[in-house]
Every structure is written in C-alpha cells, then in structure tokens.
Write a protein that holds these residues in place. Structure first.
Motif, PDB file in Angstrom:
ATOM      1  N   ARG A 267       1.011  -0.856   0.102  1.00  0.00           N
ATOM      2  CA  ARG A 267       0.288  -0.101  -0.125  1.00  0.00           C
ATOM      3  C   ARG A 267       0.557   1.736   0.170  1.00  0.00           C
ATOM      4  N   LEU A 268       1.843   1.470   0.541  1.00  0.00           N
ATOM      5  CA  LEU A 268       2.738   2.349   0.926  1.00  0.00           C
ATOM      6  C   LEU A 268       3.273   2.388  -0.887  1.00  0.00           C
ATOM      7  N   ILE A 269       3.482   1.412  -1.462  1.00  0.00           N
ATOM      8  CA  ILE A 269       4.489   1.769  -2.789  1.00  0.00           C
ATOM      9  C   ILE A 269       3.200   2.468  -3.761  1.00  0.00           C
ATOM     10  N   GLU A 270       2.154   1.561  -3.129  1.00  0.00           N
ATOM     11  CA  GLU A 270       0.650   2.541  -4.618  1.00  0.00           C
ATOM     12  C   GLU A 270       0.521   3.477  -4.649  1.00  0.00           C
ATOM     13  N   LEU A 292      -3.804   5.140   2.808  1.00  0.00           N
ATOM     14  CA  LEU A 292      -2.941   5.090   3.635  1.00  0.00           C
ATOM     15  C   LEU A 292      -3.888   5.170   4.803  1.00  0.00           C
ATOM     16  N   GLY A 293      -5.254   5.349   5.376  1.00  0.00           N
ATOM     17  CA  GLY A 293      -5.542   5.248   6.032  1.00  0.00           C
ATOM     18  C   GLY A 293      -5.545   4.404   6.844  1.00  0.00           C
ATOM     19  N   ALA A 294      -5.463   3.305   6.364  1.00  0.00           N
ATOM     20  CA  ALA A 294      -6.145   1.753   6.288  1.00  0.00           C
ATOM     21  C   ALA A 294      -4.855   1.230   6.577  1.00  0.00           C
ATOM     22  N   LEU A 305      -3.388  10.340  10.448  1.00  0.00           N
ATOM     23  CA  LEU A 305      -2.572  10.568   9.414  1.00  0.00           C
ATOM     24  C   LEU A 305      -2.020  10.303   8.010  1.00  0.00           C
ATOM     25  N   GLY A 306      -2.949   9.251   7.128  1.00  0.00           N
ATOM     26  CA  GLY A 306      -3.298   9.072   6.277  1.00  0.00           C
ATOM     27  C   GLY A 306      -3.719   9.631   5.134  1.00  0.00           C
ATOM     28  N   ASP A 307      -4.593  11.333   5.718  1.00  0.00           N
ATOM     29  CA  ASP A 307      -4.954  11.985   5.303  1.00  0.00           C
ATOM     30  C   ASP A 307      -4.589  12.995   4.212  1.00  0.00           C
ATOM     31  N   PRO A 313       3.314  16.727   5.325  1.00  0.00           N
ATOM     32  CA  PRO A 313       2.908  15.827   3.972  1.00  0.00           C
ATOM     33  C   PRO A 313       2.852  14.502   4.665  1.00  0.00           C
ATOM     34  N   PHE A 314       2.065  13.388   4.729  1.00  0.00           N
ATOM     35  CA  PHE A 314       1.985  12.049   6.021  1.00  0.00           C
ATOM     36  C   PHE A 314       3.720  11.615   6.269  1.00  0.00           C
TER      37      PHE A 314
END
Length: 499
Positions: A267-270, A292-294, A305-307, A313-314
């Motif tokens: 998910r980070l790469i995506e 990133l929220g999930a 933090l993922g929004d 930045p995040f």
C-alpha cells in the motif's frame, strides 16, 4: 606422472564428467554445451518440484492445499520436466547449436588447429586479422541460427499482468498482431558481455601504453578500481525506479525477488505511485485517504495521518510501518532484519561451496563470506529506505522547500530517486571479484528497463543481429584472450569451448 598430474588438474577445473575423452575433440564443445544447458534449464524446475512435493507431504492432512493444485503425481511431473528439456526448441539445443556450431564451423574452415591465438609471430599482421575475422564470422552465423531456433518456439513473452482481463487483452492483441521479445533478456546479456569485452580490451591497451611510458597515474588506477562499482550503481538506479513505477519492464522472477527482499507494505508503494501519477495530491480531496488511512490503523497509528487533505506531508512513521518516527532507528532495524533474512540464503550456499575443498577453517570462511554478502544486501535495502527518508524529511525539504507544491514534488519521485541513487553504493562492501560479477548481472536488467518487453515481430531481425554480433565478439575474445571475458560467462566458456 606428468600425464597423471595433467589429468588431475583438468578434472579439478571441469570435472571428469565433462572431459568427454571418448568423443572426437571437435564434438566435445557441442556435447558439453548441451549438457550444461540441460542442467541449467532442468535443475531449477526439479528443485522447485521437490520442494513443493515435500511441502504437500507435510500439509496433506491439514486441508491447506489450493483447489487448483496440479493433479499429476510427483513422478509424472518429474518425467514431464525431463522430457520438455529435450525439446529441439529449448535452451539446451540452443546452447549446443551456439557453441557447437561455432566450433564446428571453425574446424570446417581450417581454424580448428589454432583454438587460441595468443600473438604468435607466424600469425602476425594481415593473417592475424583474417583469422580473427573468420572466427567472428563463424560465431556470428552460429549465434544467428541458434537464436532463431529459440525464437521459433511459439508463445508470448511473460508479463506481470495482475488480472485475467489484462492477460486476455494480451491474447486478443496477439491474435491481431504478432509480437516478439521472449529472448530479449538473453540478447541484452550478450550485448552487455560484448561491451565489457570491448571496453576492457581498450582500457587494457591504454593502461599498457601508459605504464610502458611510466605515465600511469593514481587517478587512472582509481578509475580502474571504480569501473565495476560505478556500473553497478548506474544499473541499480533504473532497476529500482522501474520496480517502483513500471514493474512490468523487469523480468517476472526478478521483480518478484526484489519485492520479497524489500519486505514492504504494498500500500505504501501504491501511494507513492499515485503521487507520481497525480492521482493523490496534498490538500485536495481525491478520495485517497482510505489507502494510507487503513495502513495507519493496521500499524497502530491515527487514521487521519494517512489523509493527504489533513496532513502535509504524511509522516515518515508510515514509511517505517509501525517502527516508530525515527528514520535512523528504522534504518538500523531494516539492516538487522534484512541481514538475518539474507543469511538464510547465503549461509547454505557458502557452506556448499566450501565442501569442494573442505578444511578446518571452512565453517569460519563460509560464515564470513555469508555475513559479508548478507551485509551487502542489508545495506542495499537500508540505503534505499533511508534515502527515501532523506528525500522526504531529513534533507529534501531543506534544499527544495517546505510548502505544499514542494512536498508534492518530493513525494512524486524525488524521495524515491534519492533511494535509487544511494542503494547501489552498498556494492563497496563486497570483494573486487564479486563487484565484477554483480555489475555484469544487473547491467542487462537495467538496459531492459529502457526497452519494451514486447515489440512487433517484423522487427525481430534487429534483436537477432544484435545478439549474433555481440556473441561473436565474446566468443572470438574467449578463443584469443580467455581472461578478457570476465565473470561467470568467462568460466563457462573456458570450460565449454576447450577441446
């Protein structure tokens, strides 16, 4: 006694099995090439079958087998692998046609009596040039027809399509237009070896002239030592960039291995890919917060933090995947975990290599060798991740800026490019001989990222021409100056082409 010592040395170099004393000398390279090609094509598949068979035996009473498991028995699968390796359009036949065709053509043209031309006075001048040209032409013809044999096998090149719909689209496109590219990796490997041979020969002649004139400088000596590390660094950058943003340009197995070594949440790469494409933008609502929220929820971090609308930045804590906010601590943890993971692979290999000539120090030498190789891989992974952190927080904002457009620019590729630049320098941990092999290993894969994996079949002659010309250069050099062909290929050709 001298003859016995000679035979013992030969057996040590290539093994008695590959001496083939009962065959005519002209046929020995052909048969050796076929046997080595067959072993390299069949052995990995047999090993995979054995491991899968053992795994199934351990889990046969636990109902954990997939529904679409192959119904053939283990013995039938082994027979199938052994039989398919004998097909005329497979790799073993290609190897035999390439090496055997080259040597037999040279015998037919009268060059078989002088397998290695090492500056004898009677072959000087024009005669030397003609002999070299004849050898090059013989290898060129053999390489051309052997690759055409391999290309004649029907089938599309493997791709990394993630869905059945993409695979079906490939089949539909193939039905309308024929594509080529299955042998591209082999061609790039040959081209890399040829470039290495040519550049190495030119540099050797330059060094010889400068040394004779007593003008060889420390700067030139430094360049000689750094050529392989620089080639490795220059190759790793495009490879890691492609792994992030265009994984389909890498060979399927190689891409899968990098992913397993990285131990990263996909998910980070995506998310970074969506930054690159503009789909994910800071301060703009594009519906990307759940990605990133999930991930934050899974690693015990606040969802917001993922929004990208609320947090710019995040934080790097997301990049660290729950290992705290410190980039340096994350780098250390990455090194330790990667080193430990690599030791499971390198230590058995190092022990197996020491079994060839076991001594009391063999276990220690194997441990040191495995530790060094594991440290290289761990440093490679660590430098890549820490490079991302350098670009995002430690260094990038101070050089580029801290406003929203600059943060967007950093996460759109600059942070990844920093990691791509740094990771390759881990090669300096390895020995000089290993740096050489590693540079020759990654260079073709870096070249592959710059070329399409598939192309129109009517352009295939260009690839065949490149392969034949490159292989002819390597084979000619292997006959005249075997030491110039570096890396594993030099050892294989030295073993295969001798009479």
């Amino acid at each position: 006694m001298q003859q016995q010592r000679h035979e013992t040395g030969s057996e040590r170099d290539g093994g008695a099995f590959l001496q083939l004393r009962s065959l005519p000398p002209a046929l020995r390279p052909l048969v050796r090439a076929y046997l080595l090609g067959y072993a390299s094509a069949v052995a990995p598949r047999l090993l995979t079958l054995i491991l899968q068979h053992l795994s199934r035996r351990r889990t046969k009473n636990k109902k954990t087998l997939p529904a679409d498991v192959d119904e053939r028995t283990f013995v039938e699968s082994v027979v199938h692998v052994l039989r398919t390796g004998l097909a005329p359009q497979r790799f073993p036949t290609f190897c035999a046609a390439l090496v055997g065709g080259s040597t037999l053509l040279q015998v037919a043209t009268g060059l078989g009596d002088t397998p290695r031309l090492r500056n004898p006075p009677e072959k000087a001048g024009l005669t030397r040039v003609l002999v070299r040209l004849a050898r090059w032409l013989a290898s060129f013809v053999a390489a051309w027809f052997s690759l055409r044999l391999l290309q004649s096998k029907q089938g599309l090149p493997r791709r990394d399509s993630a869905s059945a719909a993409a695979a079906q689209a490939d089949r539909d496109a193939a039905s309308r237009k024929k594509f080529a590219g299955r042998t591209l990796d082999l061609t790039l490997f040959a081209a890399t070896q040829a470039v290495d041979v040519i550049v190495g020969e030119l540099w050797s002649e330059h060094r010889g002239r400068r040394t004779a004139a007593q003008k060889w400088t420390k700067g030139e000596q430094f360049i000689s030592r750094m050529i392989d590390p620089l080639a490795f660094v220059a190759s790793c950058g495009p490879i890691m960039w492609a792994w992030f943003y265009s994984p389909e340009s890498l060979p399927r197995g190689y891409n899968k291995w990098i992913t397993s070594a990285a131990h990263v949440d996909l998910r980070l790469i995506e998310a970074l890919r969506r930054f690159r494409s503009g789909e994910l933008r800071y301060t703009q609502e594009t519906g990307q917060a759940p990605l990133l929220g999930a991930m934050c929820k899974d690693y015990g971090l606040p969802y917001q933090l993922g929004d990208p609308v609320k947090v710019v930045p995040f934080p790097c804590g997301i990049v660290h995947m729950g290992r705290g906010p410190s980039c340096e601590y994350h780098a250390w943890r990455r090194f330790w975990l990667s080193w430990r993971w690599a030791m499971y692979t390198y230590l058995p290999l190092a022990l197996a290599l020491q079994l060839r000539k076991p001594t009391r120090k063999s276990p220690l030498l194997a441990l040191l060798s495995a530790s060094r190789s594991s440290a290289f891989l761990a440093t490679f992974i660590t430098l890549f991740y820490y490079g991302v952190c350098l670009g995002r927080t430690r260094l990038g904002p101070h050089l580029i800026g801290k406003d929203v457009p600059c943060r967007q620019r950093i996460d759109s590729g600059l942070c990844v490019s920093t990691g791509c630049f740094l990771c390759g320098w881990s090669v300096l941990i390895e020995t000089a001989s290993r740096r050489k092999d590693m540079a020759l290993f990654v260079a073709p894969r870096a070249m592959a990222t710059l070329l399409p994996r598939r192309y129109a079949a009517d352009k295939q002659w260009r690839e065949t021409l490149a392969f034949a010309a490159s292989t002819a250069v390597v084979f000619t050099c292997a006959l005249e100056n075997p030491r110039r062909v570096r890396g594993m290929m030099g050892g294989i050709l030295g073993l295969t082409m001798r009479n």
